[in-house]
Enzyme design. Structure first.
Site, PDB file in Angstrom:
ATOM      1  N   THR A  18      33.389  35.481  38.160  1.00  0.00           N
ATOM      2  CA  THR A  18      34.800  35.090  38.056  1.00  0.00           C
ATOM      3  C   THR A  18      35.030  33.714  38.692  1.00  0.00           C
ATOM      4  OG1 THR A  18      35.275  37.431  38.367  1.00  0.00           O
ATOM      5  CG2 THR A  18      37.147  35.948  38.421  1.00  0.00           C
ATOM      6  N   SER A 113      33.848  32.612  49.219  1.00  0.00           N
ATOM      7  CA  SER A 113      35.270  32.889  49.298  1.00  0.00           C
ATOM      8  C   SER A 113      35.636  33.938  50.348  1.00  0.00           C
ATOM      9  CB  SER A 113      35.737  33.307  47.903  1.00  0.00           C
ATOM     10  OG  SER A 113      37.117  33.307  47.849  1.00  0.00           O
ATOM     11  N   LYS A 126      30.716  27.198  44.123  1.00  0.00           N
ATOM     12  CA  LYS A 126      31.710  27.019  43.062  1.00  0.00           C
ATOM     13  C   LYS A 126      31.501  25.620  42.493  1.00  0.00           C
ATOM     14  CE  LYS A 126      35.358  29.994  45.002  1.00  0.00           C
ATOM     15  NZ  LYS A 126      36.731  30.063  45.549  1.00  0.00           N
ATOM     16  N   ASP A 277      41.934  32.988  53.277  1.00  0.00           N
ATOM     17  CA  ASP A 277      40.572  33.539  53.189  1.00  0.00           C
ATOM     18  C   ASP A 277      39.527  32.501  53.597  1.00  0.00           C
ATOM     19  OD1 ASP A 277      40.694  31.865  50.989  1.00  0.00           O
ATOM     20  OD2 ASP A 277      39.421  33.167  49.765  1.00  0.00           O
ATOM     21  N   ASP A 281      41.711  29.436  49.631  1.00  0.00           N
ATOM     22  CA  ASP A 281      42.514  29.483  48.407  1.00  0.00           C
ATOM     23  C   ASP A 281      43.393  30.725  48.320  1.00  0.00           C
ATOM     24  OD1 ASP A 281      40.362  31.114  47.943  1.00  0.00           O
ATOM     25  OD2 ASP A 281      39.678  30.107  46.117  1.00  0.00           O
ATOM     26  N   THR A 344      41.475  37.466  34.403  1.00  0.00           N
ATOM     27  CA  THR A 344      41.298  37.266  35.841  1.00  0.00           C
ATOM     28  C   THR A 344      40.366  36.084  36.095  1.00  0.00           C
ATOM     29  OG1 THR A 344      41.726  39.560  36.361  1.00  0.00           O
ATOM     30  CG2 THR A 344      40.345  38.347  37.906  1.00  0.00           C
ATOM     31  N   GLU A 363      47.676  35.356  41.015  1.00  0.00           N
ATOM     32  CA  GLU A 363      46.903  36.561  40.775  1.00  0.00           C
ATOM     33  C   GLU A 363      47.243  37.574  41.858  1.00  0.00           C
ATOM     34  OE1 GLU A 363      42.846  35.661  38.799  1.00  0.00           O
ATOM     35  OE2 GLU A 363      42.846  34.663  40.725  1.00  0.00           O
ATOM     36  N   SER A 365      45.343  39.198  43.493  1.00  0.00           N
ATOM     37  CA  SER A 365      44.315  39.179  44.525  1.00  0.00           C
ATOM     38  C   SER A 365      44.625  38.123  45.599  1.00  0.00           C
ATOM     39  CB  SER A 365      42.955  38.914  43.894  1.00  0.00           C
ATOM     40  OG  SER A 365      43.008  37.733  43.116  1.00  0.00           O
TER      41      SER A 365
HETATM   42  C1  G16 Z   1      38.361  38.326  42.313  1.00  0.00           C
HETATM   43  C2  G16 Z   1      39.834  38.474  42.030  1.00  0.00           C
HETATM   44  C3  G16 Z   1      40.301  37.375  41.092  1.00  0.00           C
HETATM   45  C4  G16 Z   1      39.957  36.005  41.665  1.00  0.00           C
HETATM   46  C5  G16 Z   1      38.484  35.965  41.996  1.00  0.00           C
HETATM   47  C6  G16 Z   1      38.073  34.691  42.666  1.00  0.00           C
HETATM   48  O1  G16 Z   1      37.634  38.430  41.119  1.00  0.00           O
HETATM   49  O2  G16 Z   1      40.097  39.733  41.470  1.00  0.00           O
HETATM   50  O3  G16 Z   1      41.673  37.496  40.884  1.00  0.00           O
HETATM   51  O4  G16 Z   1      40.254  34.993  40.752  1.00  0.00           O
HETATM   52  O5  G16 Z   1      38.146  37.044  42.862  1.00  0.00           O
HETATM   53  O6  G16 Z   1      38.803  34.511  43.849  1.00  0.00           O
HETATM   54  P1  G16 Z   1      38.138  33.761  45.068  1.00  0.00           P
HETATM   55  O7  G16 Z   1      37.775  32.433  44.571  1.00  0.00           O
HETATM   56  O8  G16 Z   1      39.173  33.746  46.140  1.00  0.00           O
HETATM   57  O9  G16 Z   1      36.961  34.598  45.383  1.00  0.00           O
HETATM   58  P2  G16 Z   1      36.922  39.772  40.662  1.00  0.00           P
HETATM   59  O10 G16 Z   1      36.214  39.402  39.407  1.00  0.00           O
HETATM   60  O11 G16 Z   1      36.033  40.206  41.790  1.00  0.00           O
HETATM   61  O12 G16 Z   1      38.024  40.773  40.453  1.00  0.00           O
END
Ligand code: G16
Length: 540
Positions: A18, A113, A126, A277, A281, A344, A363, A365
C-alpha cells in the site's frame, strides 16, 4: 573512489504494498537487499543522469546504514544531486514538500511508518516520483519485475558520508546537500495557517500535549508548537527520535498512544491532545476525555475550510478511501462539492489533487491531508484542529458534537485480525467474493443487504482500474468493507471496517452501536471458523 559493478542474486519478495516496500528489519539486512531494490528503481525509471532526489527517513534502526547505501548507489547511477535531511532525518510530508518546492524528480523515505522499529521490528522504503507522492502501481509493478531478475548493481566505492553538518559536499560528480528538514516545512505551515491566531490561543492559556512517539515529528513539533506558537515547554512528549522508538509502537491510535491517552483521560487533562506516527504522516486528535475518529476529523476539517487562510476562497472537492466512513461525503453533498471514493493508499489521491478535482482527502487509518503536498500530513491536521478551536473558541468535543447535530453521526470501527496465514486469508477473501452476489436481498435481523460487490476504482485521470476490497451495503445505511492489509511484514492482516449512520442517535458508544454489525461481519466472512480467532486482535 570509483564505481563498482557488483554481481547479485535477485530476491523474489520486493513487491511494494500500500505504501512502499515494508519488511522485517532482518529481511532488509540480508546481503544486497537494499542495493537490489534501489538499483531496480533506477533500472526501471531510466536514465538517472541529471536527476535530483530528496532522501531521509524516520530515524529507525537501519536508517543510518540504508541511507549510506542509497547515497552510493545514486552516485554510481549518475544522479546529479541528493537533498538529505540532517542526520538522515526527514518526515514523509516534509519530503513531499521538498520534492514539490524544488521541483525534484522524486525521493526516498526510509520508514515502515507506524510499524514498530528495531532489529526485530520493521523497516521500509517509500519511493516517491516527481508528483511528490508515492509512485503509482504501474511503476511499482515494473520495479518489482526488475527486482526479480536483477543480476548486478552499481555502487560508489567510498567512505560513508557525514550527514551531521548542513551544507554541500560531493561524492564523485553528485552533489549532496544536507538541509535542516524542519525549516521549509515549518515555513509552509505558516503560509497555510494563521499563526498569529494560534499564538493568541496559546498566550491565552490553552494547553496541549503532542505525542511524537519517539519518532520523526519530535523536532517538527517542538519547533512549530513550542517555539513558533508558544505552547508551554513540555507540550511535546516523546520528542526525541530513537532507533527503536523507545520500545513504542509508533501508531497514533487509542491502542498504542498509551501515555497520551492516560494524560488526556486523566485528572487535569490539557485542552487538546494529538499524536503522529513514525514518519509523521498519520495523526490522532483528542479532546479532554474525547476521541475524534479519523473519518469524523476529515468531515469536520472539510466543513471548516473557510476558517483557514489557505482555503478560505474555496476548495475543489474531497476524497476518501472506500474504507473510510461516508461522513465527509455528507458534508460535501451539503456544500455541493464532489466527493471521490478511491482504493486504500494515499497514492490514489495524487491524480485527483494534480487535476484540481480535490483539495482535502483522508483515510480512516488516521491519515488526513490536502493538496499542499501529495502525502498525508500529521502536523497539518493538528494545526487545522487548533485553528478551528482558535476561531470558534469551542472545545474538541463541542466542535465534534455540533458537527454530529448538523449532519448526523457515522459510527465507525475497524477490526483487524492479524497474523493470519496468507493462504487462509486469501481463500477467505476469494470465497467471500464468490458468495457476494447471493447476499443481495438477504436480511440478517435489521440488516438487509442492498449491494455486495468488490470495490473497483476507475481513475478519471490516468484511466487505470484498481480492485481493492469487498463492500456490503445495507438498507439502513450500514456498510461492511473487507480487505487485506498491504503494509504488513509477515502473514496477513484481515481488516474489517464497520459503519452505521444515524441521523438522530448521536450520543451512543461506537463499540455498542456497532456490536451486532461487527458480529455479522465476522459471521458472513466465517472469520472465526477459518482463522480460529473469536475476536479481533486490534480494534480502532
Ligand atoms: C494502511 C492503511 C492505509 C494507509 C497505509 C499506508 O494500509 O490502512 O489507509 O494508506 O497503511 O499508511 P502509512 O504510510 O502511514 O503506513 P493497509 O494496506 O495495511 O491497510
Amino acid at each position: 573512489m570509483s564505481i563498482k559493478i557488483v554481481s547479485t542474486s535477485p530476491y523474489d519478495d520486493q513487491k511494494m504494498g500500500t505504501a512502499g516496500l515494508r519488511k522485517k528489519s532482518k529481511v532488509v539486512m540480508q546481503p544486497n537487499y537494499v542495493e537490489n531494490f534501489v538499483q531496480s528503481i533506477f533500472n526501471t525509471i531510466g536514465d538517472a543522469r541529471g536527476k535530483v532526489y530528496v532522501l531521509g527517513g524516520d530515524g529507525r534502526f537501519y536508517n543510518d546504514i540504508a541511507i549510506q547505501k542509497i547515497i552510493k548507489i545514486a552516485a554510481a547511477n549518475g544522479v546529479a544531486k541528493l537533498i538529505i535531511g540532517r542526520n538522515g532525518f526527514v518526515s514523509t510530508p516534509a519530503a513531499s514538500h521538498i520534492i514539490l518546492m524544488n521541483k525534484l524528480d522524486g525521493g526516498f523515505v526510509l520508514s515502515a511508518s507506524h510499524n514498530p522499529g528495531g532489529i526485530d521490528g520493521d523497516f521500509g522504503i517509500k519511493y516517491a516520483n516527481q508528483s511528490g507522492g508515492q509512485a503509482p502501481s504501474q511503476v511499482s509493478d515494473k520495479i518489482y519485475q526488475n527486482s526479480k531478475t536483477i543480476r548486478e548493481y552499481k555502487i560508489f566505492d567510498s567512505e560513508d558520508i557525514d550527514l551531521s553538518g548542513l551544507g554541500t559536499q560531493k561524492l564523485g560528480d553528485m552533489i549532496i546537500e544536507i538541509i535542516d528538514p524542519v525549516k521549509d516545512y515549518a515555513a509552509m505551515m505558516e503560509q497555510i495557517f494563521d499563526f498569529d491566531a494560534l499564538r493568541k490561543l496559546f498566550a491565552g492559556g490553552f494547553t496541549m500535549k503532542f505525542d511524537a512517539m519517539n519518532a520523526v515529528t519530535g523536532p517538527y513539533a517542538v519547533k512549530i508548537f513550542e517555539e513558533m506558537l508558544g505552547a508551554a515547554p513540555g507540550s511535546v512528549i516523546n520528542a526525541t527520535p530513537l532507533p527503536d522508538f523507545g520500545g513504542l509502537h509508533p501508531d497514533p491510535n487509542l491502542v498504542h498512544a498509551k501515555e497520551l491517552i492516560s494524560i488526556l483521560y486523566g485528572e487535569n487533562a490539557p485542552d487538546f491532545g494529538a499524536a503522529n506516527d513514525g514518519d509523521g504522516d498519520r495523526n490522532m486528535i483528542l479532546g479532554r476525555k474525547f476521541f475524534v475518529s479519523p473519518s469524523d476529523s476529515l468531515a469536520i476539517i472539510t466543513d471548516n475550510y473557510a476558517l483557514i487562510p489557505a482555503y478560505k476562497d474555496g476548495i475543489y472537492g474531497v476524497a476518501r478511501s472506500a474504507a473510510t466512513s461516508t461522513a465527509v461525503c455528507r458534508v460535501a453533498q451539503a456544500r455541493d462539492l464532489p466527493c471521490y471514493e478511491v482504493p486504500t493508499g494515499w497514492k490514489y489521491f495524487v491524480n485527483l489533487m494534480d487535476s484540481n478535482r480535490i483539495t482535502f482527502c483522508g483515510e480512516e487509518s488516521f491519515g488526513t491531508g490536502s493538496s499542499h503536498i501529495r502525502e498525508k500530513d500529521g502536523i497539518w491536521a493538528v494545526l487545522f484542529w487548533l485553528s478551528i478551536i482558535a476561531a470558534t473558541g469551542k472545545s474538541v468535543e463541542e466542535i465534534t458534537v455540533e458537527h454530529w447535530r448538523k449532519y448526523g453521526r457515522t459510527y465507525y470501527i475497524r477490526n483487524d485480525y492479524e497474523g493470519v496465514p496468507t493462504d487462509i486469508a486469501d481463500k477467505l477473501m476469494a470465497d467471500l467474493e464468490a458468495k457476494l452476489p447471493s447476499l443481495v436481498g438477504q436480511s440478517f435481523g435489521e440488516y438487509t443487504v442492498t449491494a455486495a460487490a468488490p470495490f473497483v476504482y476507475n481513475d478519471p485521470v490516468d484511466h487505470s482500474s484498481t480492485a481493492n476490497g469487498l463492500i456490503i451495503k445495507f438498507a439502513n445505511e450500514a456498510r461492511i468493507i473487507y480487505r487485506l492489509s498491504g503494509t504488513g511484514s509477515s502473514g496477513a492482516t484481515i481488516r474489517v471496517y464497520n459503519e452505521q449512520y444515524s441521523k438522530d442517535n448521536i450520543s451512543g458508544d461506537s463499540l455498542e452501536v456497532l456490536k451486532k454489525l461487527s458480529a455479522l461481519a465476522a459471521d458472513i466472512a466465517e472469520i472465526s471458523l477459518r482463522t480460529g480467532k473469536t475476536q479481533a486482535d486490534v480494534t480502532t
